[in-house]
Design a protein around this motif. Sequence first.
Motif, mmCIF file in Angstrom:
data_model
loop_
_atom_site.group_PDB
_atom_site.id
_atom_site.type_symbol
_atom_site.label_atom_id
_atom_site.label_comp_id
_atom_site.label_asym_id
_atom_site.label_seq_id
_atom_site.Cartn_x
_atom_site.Cartn_y
_atom_site.Cartn_z
ATOM 1 N N ALA A 87 0.832 -1.218 0.000
ATOM 2 C CA ALA A 87 0.000 0.000 0.000
ATOM 3 C C ALA A 87 0.857 1.255 0.000
ATOM 4 C CB ALA A 87 -0.934 -0.002 1.194
ATOM 5 N N THR A 88 2.081 1.134 0.522
ATOM 6 C CA THR A 88 2.959 2.307 0.502
ATOM 7 C C THR A 88 3.937 2.242 -0.680
ATOM 8 O OG1 THR A 88 4.290 1.168 2.158
ATOM 9 C CG2 THR A 88 2.802 2.836 2.957
ATOM 10 N N GLU A 89 3.616 1.329 -1.607
ATOM 11 C CA GLU A 89 4.308 1.216 -2.886
ATOM 12 C C GLU A 89 5.802 0.915 -2.763
ATOM 13 O OE1 GLU A 89 2.917 4.483 -5.443
ATOM 14 O OE2 GLU A 89 1.148 4.526 -4.158
ATOM 15 N N VAL A 90 6.113 0.025 -1.819
ATOM 16 C CA VAL A 90 7.495 -0.426 -1.634
ATOM 17 C C VAL A 90 7.783 -1.488 -2.712
ATOM 18 C CG1 VAL A 90 9.017 -1.694 -0.047
ATOM 19 C CG2 VAL A 90 7.428 0.028 0.846
ATOM 20 N N PRO A 91 8.962 -1.482 -3.338
ATOM 21 C CA PRO A 91 9.267 -2.478 -4.376
ATOM 22 C C PRO A 91 9.184 -3.911 -3.831
ATOM 23 C CG PRO A 91 10.920 -0.743 -4.351
ATOM 24 C CD PRO A 91 10.040 -0.503 -3.172
ATOM 25 N N LYS A 92 8.783 -4.829 -4.722
ATOM 26 C CA LYS A 92 8.586 -6.231 -4.334
ATOM 27 C C LYS A 92 9.838 -6.840 -3.692
ATOM 28 C CE LYS A 92 4.931 -7.363 -7.537
ATOM 29 N NZ LYS A 92 4.578 -7.792 -8.874
#
Lengths: 295, 226
Positions: B107-112
């Motif tokens: 949700a906080t758009e951290v890379p996989k």
Amino acid sequence: MNRHGFSYVVPQAFSSLRINGWMTFAAIATIAISLFLCLLFWLMVINIDANAEQLESNVEIIGYIADEIPQEQYNAIQSKIAALSGVSSLTYISREEGLQRIAPRFGTVEQLLDSMGGVNPLPNSFSVKAQSPEAVSGIAGQMAALEGISEVRYGESEVEKLFAFTSALRFAGIVIMALLAVAAVFLVAMTTRISVYARKQEIMVMKWVGATNWFIRCPFLLEGIVLGLVGSLLAVGAAFFVYYKASAYVACSLSFIVMLPASALWLTVSLIAVGVGVLMGAIGSIVSLARFLNV
Amino acid sequence: MLIQAVNVTKVYKNGLTALNDINLCIDSGEFVFLTGQSGAGKSTLIRLMFREDQPTSGKILIAGRSISRLSERETVALRRNSGVVFQDFRLLEKNSVFDNVAITLKATEVPKEQIKLRVPEVLEQVGLVGREKEPVINLSGGERQRVAVARAIANKPMILYADEPTGDLDPQTSMELMKLFVEINNQQTTVIMATHDREIVNHFNKRVVTLASGRIVSDRRGGFRL
């Protein structure tokens, strides 16, 4: 939203469409059927317009010469008519020629004359053709005002009836299209709402942990857009298939009707239809998400 | 001062006054118990602090900034710096432990790639190593609450709110979970916990703010007060 965000939301949208299989199918079918009917209406109106225009451009304006006008003045009247703007061709028709032209509708010239007591009631006339359909009524009005012309006819009532018919058809088409569009938007909204409810807990969690509105909205918006895109492509395919078949039939059996070639229409019509489909999908999902958007 | 409540009053639409002129200051790194009987206003105060709801009057300041009127961007920033743990866990039951923890990072758009590294790290911290693939529905209450804590701390928040986190757990599990909260607090995360569990509050020598009928009736270190 960054590129990592997109890598999460895109698979999410397609996964939702797969999970809600039947609703997805229903929404695509509704968009496809609605747009298909809209397109058929539209194509019909385009073709009726084309036929009406052609009909009007073929309209012959007849200006009857007053009986008291001597033959010597005919040339002067003819010059004035020829000078009117928008005149394409001008022919003098004597009363005998006029009788010959209308006689076939009633039998032979002799039979027609007999029925009128042996007297030809037709006056001498000028037949005028206009360069464009729009010029017809103007030319007719100016001819009527010329000295020596007793009456002008151009089948205005038939043309007006045809245009009234196409206007009514266009209005009915717009109403039906609007109703179908609302139905399609409603069904997309329902489909997206089901996805939203199925993921309600997840949406709440995402809000608590700091997801942006766009991150939450995006998969559903994408879902709506995909529904609209697929539905509209199916509609375009079906509508042009029907159009192609209808064109072939009309060309063989109803050759007096002009049908515009599909090749001249498909690109514009398809682009607009796909645009409308995508817009309907997007509006449907935005409507269903509205109350979930405030963080 | 990290958190400040200034004359905060909350009256619900049904006319119930949940909080009545609350004034409270919490420093960075503190561990604060909010105690009191059911309906005292503990949960309401926590909800106002992480902006799930708004006060009827008064204001709440986080790091000196009032959170009453925040833009979407500011609200998102506030949430990203806060973690929340609920009594009823609020986990995605059918999803795996990994997915439940990873949701915070996604949700906080951290890379996989970073998520793959961070989730096992957090699970180790909460004592759930090797349970990544397990569906949450198969876990015990204590384990579920650990997953909820892992989710709340995955993005290393400044403040961790916990609303009756031990409410549905047995005493031994509750105590283990409390030790986890203390460990998290030892790493400089401010912990604010609403609880009416006398045993727990008495066991840990922390600041205790006691609420009754929407008012603060006591604010002191150690021991349960009603």
